[in-house]
Design an enzyme around this catalytic site. Structure first.
Site, PDB file in Angstrom:
ATOM      1  N   LYS A   1      15.583  -2.506   7.305  1.00  0.00           N
ATOM      2  CA  LYS A   1      14.971  -1.516   8.200  1.00  0.00           C
ATOM      3  C   LYS A   1      14.017  -2.153   9.208  1.00  0.00           C
ATOM      4  O   LYS A   1      13.943  -1.702  10.350  1.00  0.00           O
ATOM      5  CB  LYS A   1      14.257  -0.430   7.397  1.00  0.00           C
TER       6      LYS A   1
ATOM      7  N   ARG B   1       4.381   8.408  -3.757  1.00  0.00           N
ATOM      8  CA  ARG B   1       5.230   8.638  -2.610  1.00  0.00           C
ATOM      9  C   ARG B   1       6.453   9.362  -3.164  1.00  0.00           C
ATOM     10  O   ARG B   1       6.297  10.328  -3.897  1.00  0.00           O
ATOM     11  CB  ARG B   1       5.556   7.335  -1.863  1.00  0.00           C
TER      12      ARG B   1
HETATM   13  C1  LIG Z   1      10.911  -0.314   2.811  1.00  0.00           C
HETATM   14  C2  LIG Z   1      11.402  -0.091   1.427  1.00  0.00           C
HETATM   15  C3  LIG Z   1      11.725  -1.175   0.606  1.00  0.00           C
HETATM   16  C4  LIG Z   1      11.515  -2.609   1.038  1.00  0.00           C
HETATM   17  O1  LIG Z   1      10.152  -2.868   1.037  1.00  0.00           O
HETATM   18  P1  LIG Z   1       9.563  -4.356   1.281  1.00  0.00           P
HETATM   19  O2  LIG Z   1       8.131  -4.240   0.942  1.00  0.00           O
HETATM   20  O3  LIG Z   1       9.809  -4.647   2.705  1.00  0.00           O
HETATM   21  O4  LIG Z   1      10.299  -5.260   0.368  1.00  0.00           O
HETATM   22  C5  LIG Z   1      12.228  -0.904  -0.646  1.00  0.00           C
HETATM   23  N1  LIG Z   1      12.399   0.359  -1.076  1.00  0.00           N
HETATM   24  C6  LIG Z   1      12.103   1.426  -0.329  1.00  0.00           C
HETATM   25  C7  LIG Z   1      12.324   2.788  -0.875  1.00  0.00           C
HETATM   26  C8  LIG Z   1      11.584   1.243   0.948  1.00  0.00           C
HETATM   27  O5  LIG Z   1      11.274   2.306   1.696  1.00  0.00           O
END
Ligand SMILES: *Cc1c(COP(=O)(O)O)cnc(C)c1O
Length: 369
Positions: free
Chosen positions: A36, A131
């Site tokens: 992302k 969350r």
């Molecule tokens: C963004 C996200 C991740 C990845 O997070 P990082 O800290 O970049 O490794 C994993 N799981 C979810 C649900 C996310 O939104």
């Protein structure tokens, strides 16, 4: 070269991913590479797949669709609970989605029927970070309801910590996830093939050497791209922290007083105004601002101080550097800065590595903007 530009070194990203894939495979944990922050860049995705990630994950269906259009065939997971208005796109482009609402799961079921597909469901559990997630006491009911719906396959459960409240993944909450997984399997006679423990914040826990229980997957973004763990933003040993460079161009270089003159009210972006008068100083303006990047999340070259930023102007004290109009200044973006730079239409992305250098030439959609 265009400016501002974000240079992506694919060899460094690939090295980071391979290092973590290897370290985690020793703990029988596979990696979902999260794209992302790079808007589903097919070049980055291919580097991650090269390095051995099991699947790709992204929070935006647009990014997953972009990867599909570029011909990436790997398994893909939508890692944010789908918007009801997007379920048709989700079942077409993604193999699996992370879910927390039965209403959405029901809509995915009928969308999957229409599309003639089976969609994978991972149910997310809330383990303290507040969350997304189903509360543990409600998980069994959600599993029961999901198992009754046609055109869906319950692939597993997962959790996400650290992002909202900074809750640290540890033996307690990870054991709770494992216990929930085992409990679901016993109660319902199913096998949960994915127990997704979390994100880059889970690495300390996963690599510490103690039992990782049923957790067999981590969704990693920041650690792969920036070589840092997000709990303390410390560099991870053996990884590159400089795979991304944001380079911007100087548009003004003058000597000015260090204190403003006139009556002071609010600034455009709440920047602090210096209290001490350091006399006349060199002040350099770089053509970069909040519309391009999060200026508070940039590391300048040694000796340079960022004094403040507004929408389009980043003011720096160049220290010992000789920066004239037209000079370029390279900055190291943190995660927030990276996300914003990737998203800004004003920042050109330049992909380096794999023996080639191309202004995003390999991905036809990532044209120079
Ligand atoms: C963004 C996200 C991740 C990845 O997070 P990082 O800290 O970049 O490794 C994993 N799981 C979810 C649900 C996310 O939104």
């Amino acid at each position: 070269m265009p400016a501002p530009r974000l240079e992506i070194d694919l060899d460094k990203v690939r090295h980071n991913a391979r290092t973590l894939v290897d370290a985690l495979s020793a703990r029988r944990i596979s990696v979902t590479g999260v794209t992302k922050a790079v808007l589903g860049s097919p070049d980055v995705a291919r580097a991650l797949l090269d390095a051995g990630v099991r699947a790709l994950g992204d929070s935006r269906i647009e990014n997953i669709e972009r990867l599909r259009r570029a011909g990436v065939l790997a398994p893909m997971t939508l890692i944010r609970s789908p918007m009801p208005s997007q379920v048709d796109r989700v079942v077409r482009a993604a193999d699996v989605s992370l879910n927390t609402e039965l209403d959405v799961v029901r809509e995915l079921s009928s969308a999957a029927r229409t599309a003639g597909r089976t969609h994978g469901i991972v149910l997310m559990v809330e383990l303290g970070d507040l969350r997304e997630g189903i509360r543990p006491a409600d998980l069994a009911a959600a599993v029961r309801a999901t198992l009754r719906l046609p055109h869906l396959a319950l692939r597993g459960i997962g959790t996400n910590l650290a992002c909202q409240s900074g809750v640290v993944p540890d033996a307690t909450n990870m054991t709770e996830l494992s216990t929930l997984a085992t409990g679901i399997e016993t109660t319902f006679g199913v096998t949960l093939e994915i127990v997704s423990g979390g994100n880059s914040a889970n690495l300390d826990w996963a690599l510490a050497g103690s039992d990782t229980g049923r957790v067999d997957d981590l969704r990693l973004g920041e650690a792969l791209l920036l070589g840092r763990e997000p709990l303390h933003r410390r560099p991870i040993e053996g990884l590159h922290t400089d795979a991304f460079t944001l380079t911007a161009e100087v548009i003004e270089a003058k000597v000015k007083p260090s204190r403003p003159r006139g009556t002071l009210a609010q600034t455009a972006f709440d920047a602090a105004v210096p209290l001490t008068d350091r006399g006349d100083r060199r002040r350099v303006i770089v053509a970069l601002g909040h519309q391009d990047v999060d200026p508070t999340d940039l590391t300048p070259p040694l000796g340079i101080d960022v004094l403040g930023a507004s929408s389009d102007h980043l003011v720096i004290d160049p220290g010992p550097h000789h920066l004239g109009v037209g000079s370029e200044v390279p900055f190291r973006p943190g995660y927030r800065a990276l996300v914003r730079a990737m998203t800004s239409p004003f920042v050109t992305q330049v992909v380096l590595g794999g023996g080639t250098s191309a202004t995003t030439a390999r991905d036809p959609e990532a044209t120079v903007r």
